[in-house]
Design an enzyme around this catalytic site. Structure first.
Site, PDB file in Angstrom:
ATOM      1  N   ASP A 123      -8.317  10.096  -5.001  1.00 22.50           N
ATOM      2  CA  ASP A 123      -8.097  10.791  -3.722  1.00 22.50           C
ATOM      3  C   ASP A 123      -6.759  10.413  -3.083  1.00 22.50           C
ATOM      4  OD1 ASP A 123     -11.381  11.335  -3.002  1.00 22.50           O
ATOM      5  OD2 ASP A 123     -10.837   9.720  -4.363  1.00 22.50           O
TER       6      ASP A 123
ATOM      7  N   HIS B  45     -13.464   9.937  -1.297  1.00 21.22           N
ATOM      8  CA  HIS B  45     -13.735   8.937  -2.339  1.00 21.22           C
ATOM      9  C   HIS B  45     -14.456   9.580  -3.509  1.00 21.22           C
ATOM     10  CE1 HIS B  45     -13.072   6.450   1.246  1.00 21.22           C
ATOM     11  NE2 HIS B  45     -12.632   5.531   0.403  1.00 21.22           N
TER      12      HIS B  45
ATOM     13  N   GLU C 183       1.599   4.369  -2.831  1.00 20.98           N
ATOM     14  CA  GLU C 183       1.322   4.877  -4.184  1.00 20.98           C
ATOM     15  C   GLU C 183       2.578   5.384  -4.891  1.00 20.98           C
ATOM     16  OE1 GLU C 183      -0.543   5.408  -1.551  1.00 20.98           O
ATOM     17  OE2 GLU C 183      -2.446   4.483  -2.130  1.00 20.98           O
TER      18      GLU C 183
ATOM     19  N   LEU D  66       0.865  -1.190   0.000  1.00 20.79           N
ATOM     20  CA  LEU D  66       0.000   0.000   0.000  1.00 20.79           C
ATOM     21  C   LEU D  66       0.901   1.240   0.000  1.00 20.79           C
ATOM     22  CD1 LEU D  66      -3.015   0.286   2.482  1.00 20.79           C
ATOM     23  CD2 LEU D  66      -2.102   2.145   1.097  1.00 20.79           C
TER      24      LEU D  66
END
Ligand SMILES: Cc1ncc(C[n+]2csc(CCOP(=O)(O)OP(=O)(O)O)c2C)c(N)n1
Ligand SMILES: [Mg+2]
Length: 737
Positions: A492, A537, A467, A465
């Site tokens: 997001d 989101h 990015e 996890l």
């Protein structure tokens, strides 16, 4: 604040005796050569400092104090065979790998012939494709994830050698990407002690340990990051201690001012990596005798006593003393060597000062691939009508279905495609799939469902996890010729990857003057209208990315466009941000039959969703069906005929289609889901005002989200995001004006 500094336990103490005998496999000639390179590196710095003071070059970054470790790495590793992600202090490494002083001076003067960048990058930003020295940027540490991706690519090609071939018939990016790999290659990456505080360093260490990747991480610890000392930077003052818990690593902590000890450490590290046992970590203690850069004066924060202590360990003088002591050279020999170096540098400087800069009209060259033009007719193919069972209509597929089908088709066609991201695999614990205990997930929106089962977990896998690591690793892979199609789970959460997208992915081709490229596809689920998606989101923000040169940005509104544009994204030679609206994934609007495995839509070509004569609506994404609804109501009620343009691709965008339509209707409304101010519509409005002023019968207007965040409560969400009723009102007002 941490105040402890751990003193390294080293074989060498300042000017002390070596513990071991012999030269660790280096010959006397190699040691003399090592000294020559170290001396040359220092003298290039001195020359550059002089040139900067004379205003003949414009920046200077020295490698002083780091020469021994650099030369040692260069001797232990192989140029043009292994891969190198050095940082700005690695002048001596680059010289050892074969970069010429003249080439370094060319970068200093910013010459057209500078092989690193053609005058685009500061000096000491190395890039030499034939030596496998990969283009470097200025953000500290962003290259570390590329090194991990580079090592992953090497391993992928050695497991899938056919993927490295270029099929003669493939009309895509592969025609322009020669792939080379070695089964026992190693990737070297270096960084400073301060840089080890960057999150990307830890993401890279984790990924390398997880994958047992053949990466040598070299921390060149000079005890300072500009003025910040190591005990304030690194908890406990020792990076070696902090990383010691990483599994699968080979660790070395060395006196990086000692070329022999450094060479031995790199030999052991390289052997470990070449055997496929995992990554290595070399922590080299060095010095920084010339301040951080010419803009820094270290006397402001380091007392003389400390600087003098460092000077005792100067690698150039120490190595010279060593050669004298071991009788490899006498005073005369040293003088002779130094004279030769000075003469060589003089010639190199004289030549470089005569070199010409690039022509100003070249400044936009190589933002994008000069070879593959995704806006061209080659990417304009027709859908193949699906044949359905007798008496039945072909099934109308959702955007989710056709994105999944496109990924599947392209993976079949091109073995260089790898897919990774958070949750994109069917199931990381493959045995569950094999035993048919589970069906598999394939992404939180299931867009990659079934791909791991079909293509294996070498090609479709879950990432940690992280990015920045997703985009950074993909960038490294793509520079080697792979085609990563990665997923950012929600727009997001793209922000940790922003540095990688803005400063790396989009800049690599331009800054290396076409020496390297990284045509990655980043798929991102974007947008709101989710009733309950709330602030984290529902975000849009596409204009932040269309503002970045070098990046293609695509935003389809329906299944067919998503399929055609995704295929173009994958086959083209540029980095692409592929924005997929979550609300449209399974909408009944815009479903279509499967268009076949070669259906493509060129970038920068809008679609007239509905022709009209009275006003033009320019829009994209989830606002398209809403605009259509509003326009149909307006026509029913008031007979106003609205022309709706779906841009589909935001960078490049179809100015011709806009100009033709606005010239016909004389009224323009730009509608988008993102917040109104500074948004994508501002640029279009400005261009219309600038270039179509004479055609306008009304002011250019915009409909967009309110300048706030998207709220959770659906009534608030409705009030914030542009609704069909807002569009209807704006169209009506514009038609009446
Ligand atoms: C992401 C980022 N933040 C800040 C800077 C400004 N900067 C350039 S070098 C540097 C210090 C780096 O120190 P270290 O990693 O120890 O390397 P050294 O220069 O000492 O070799 C800083 C803060 C930068 N280039 N990139
Ligand atoms: Mg440092």
């Amino acid at each position: 604040m941490a105040t402890t500094k751990t003193e390294p336990k080293l074989a060498f103490v300042a000017n002390g005796k070596q513990k071991f005998k012999g030269y660790e496999g280096l010959t006397r000639e190699q040691l003399i050569q090592a000294y020559r390179l170290m001396y040359m590196s220092r003298r290039i710095d001195d020359r550059e400092i002089l040139l900067k003071r004379q205003q003949k070059i414009f920046f200077q970054m020295s490698g002083a104090g780091h020469e021994a470790v650099g030369v040692a790495a260069g001797l232990a590793l192989k140029a043009g065979y292994d891969w190198f992600y050095p940082y700005y202090r690695d002048r001596a490494l680059c010289l050892a790998l074969g970069v010429e002083p003249y080439q370094m001076f060319l970068q200093g003067v910013g010459a057209a012939d500078d092989p690193s960048s053609g005058g685009r990058q500061m000096p000491s930003h190395w890039s030499y494709p034939s030596l496998h020295i990969v283009t470097q940027s200025s953000p500290t540490g962003s290259q570390i994830l590329h090194a991990v991706g580079c090592a992953e690519a090497g391993r992928y090609f050695s497991r899938h050698p056919k993927a490295a071939e270029t099929p003669a018939s493939s009309a895509d990016y592969r025609q322009f990407k020669e792939v080379s790999f070695r089964n026992d290659e190693v990737t070297y990456v270096s960084l400073g002690d301060g840089t080890s505080s960057e999150g990307e360093f830890w993401e890279a260490m984790n990924a390398a340990a997880l994958g047992k990747l053949p990466v040598i991480f070299c921390v060149e610890d000079n005890g300072y990051a500009i003025s910040v000392p190591v005990e304030v930077q690194t908890a406990g003052g020792s990076i070696s201690r902090l990383v010691s818990g990483f599994p699968n690593f080979h660790f070395e902590e060395i006196d990086g001012t000692d070329p022999i000890a450094s060479f031995a450490a790199f030999q052991r590290a390289a052997k470990y990596c070449r055997q496929g046992l995992g990554p290595a970590f070399v922590h080299a203690h060095v010095i920084r005798p010339y301040s951080h850069s010419l803009s820094d004066d270290e006397r402001l924060y380091r007392p003389d006593s400390e600087r003098e202590r460092d000077a005792q360990r100067d690698p150039v003088t120490r190595t010279q003393m060593y050669l004298l002591r071991e009788r490899m050279l006498d005073d005369k020999g040293i003088n002779q060597l130094e004279k030769e170096v000075e003469a060589e540098l003089q010639t190199a400087v004289d030549r470089a000062l005569e070199a010409l800069p690039s022509a100003p009209e070249t400044v936009t060259n190589y933002l994008y691939s000069p070879n593959v033009d995704p806006t061209s007719a080659a990417f304009d193919t027709q859908p193949i009508a699906e044949t359905a069972a007798e008496g039945k209509k072909p099934a109308a597929k959702t955007m989710a279905d056709l994105i999944n089908a496109t990924l599947r088709d392209e993976m079949k066609r091109d073995e260089r495609i790898v897919i990774f991201g958070e949750d994109v695999a069917d199931c990381s614990r493959e045995e569950y799939l094999k035993q048919k205990l589970v069906k598999g997930k394939g992404g939180v929106f299931k867009l990659t469902f079934g791909l791991q089962c079909e293509f294996g977990n070498d090609r479709v896998f879950n990432s940690p996890l992280a990015e920045a690591a997703i985009v950074g690793r993909a960038t490294g892979m793509a520079t080697r010729g792979l085609k990563p199609v990665v997923e950012i789970q929600f727009f997001d959460y793209i922000w940790p990857a922003m540095m990688q997208i803005r400063d790396e992915l989009s800049t690599i081709r331009w800054r290396s003057n076409n020496g390297f490229s990284c045509p990655v596809v980043v798929r991102v689920a974007i947008g709101g209208y989710l009733t309950g998606g709330a602030i984290y989101h529902s975000q849009c923000g596409e204009s932040i990315f269309t503002h970045i040169p070098g990046l293609r940005v695509v935003f389809p509104s329906n299944s067919l466009d998503a399929a055609g544009l995704l295929r173009t994204a994958i086959r083209c030679d540029d980095p692409v941000l592929f924005l997929e609206h979550k609300r449209l994934y399974r909408e009944s609007y815009g479903r279509a039959g499967y268009p076949g495995p070669d259906y493509m839509i060129p970038f920068g070509k809008a679609k007239i969703v509905q022709p009209g004569t009275d006003l033009t609506v320019i829009t994209y994404g989830a606002v398209v069906p809403r605009a259509l609804q509003a326009a149909q109501k307006l026509e029913r009620e008031q007979g106003v005929k609205v022309e709706i343009i779906d841009l589909r691709c935001l960078n490049p965008f179809d100015w011709e289609a806009i100009a033709a339509s606005v010239s016909k209707t004389n009224r323009a409304l730009i509608a988008y889901e993102d917040t109104l101010s500074w948004g994508y519509g501002a640029e279009i409005a400005a261009r219309i005002a600038d270039q179509l002023f004479d055609q306008l019968d009304a002011p250019v207007s915009r409909v967009a989200a309110k300048d706030t965040f998207v709220a959770y409560q659906p009534i608030l969400e409705d009030a914030i995001l542009p609704q069909p009723s807002d569009l209807y009102r704006a169209m009506k007002d514009l038609a009446r004006y």
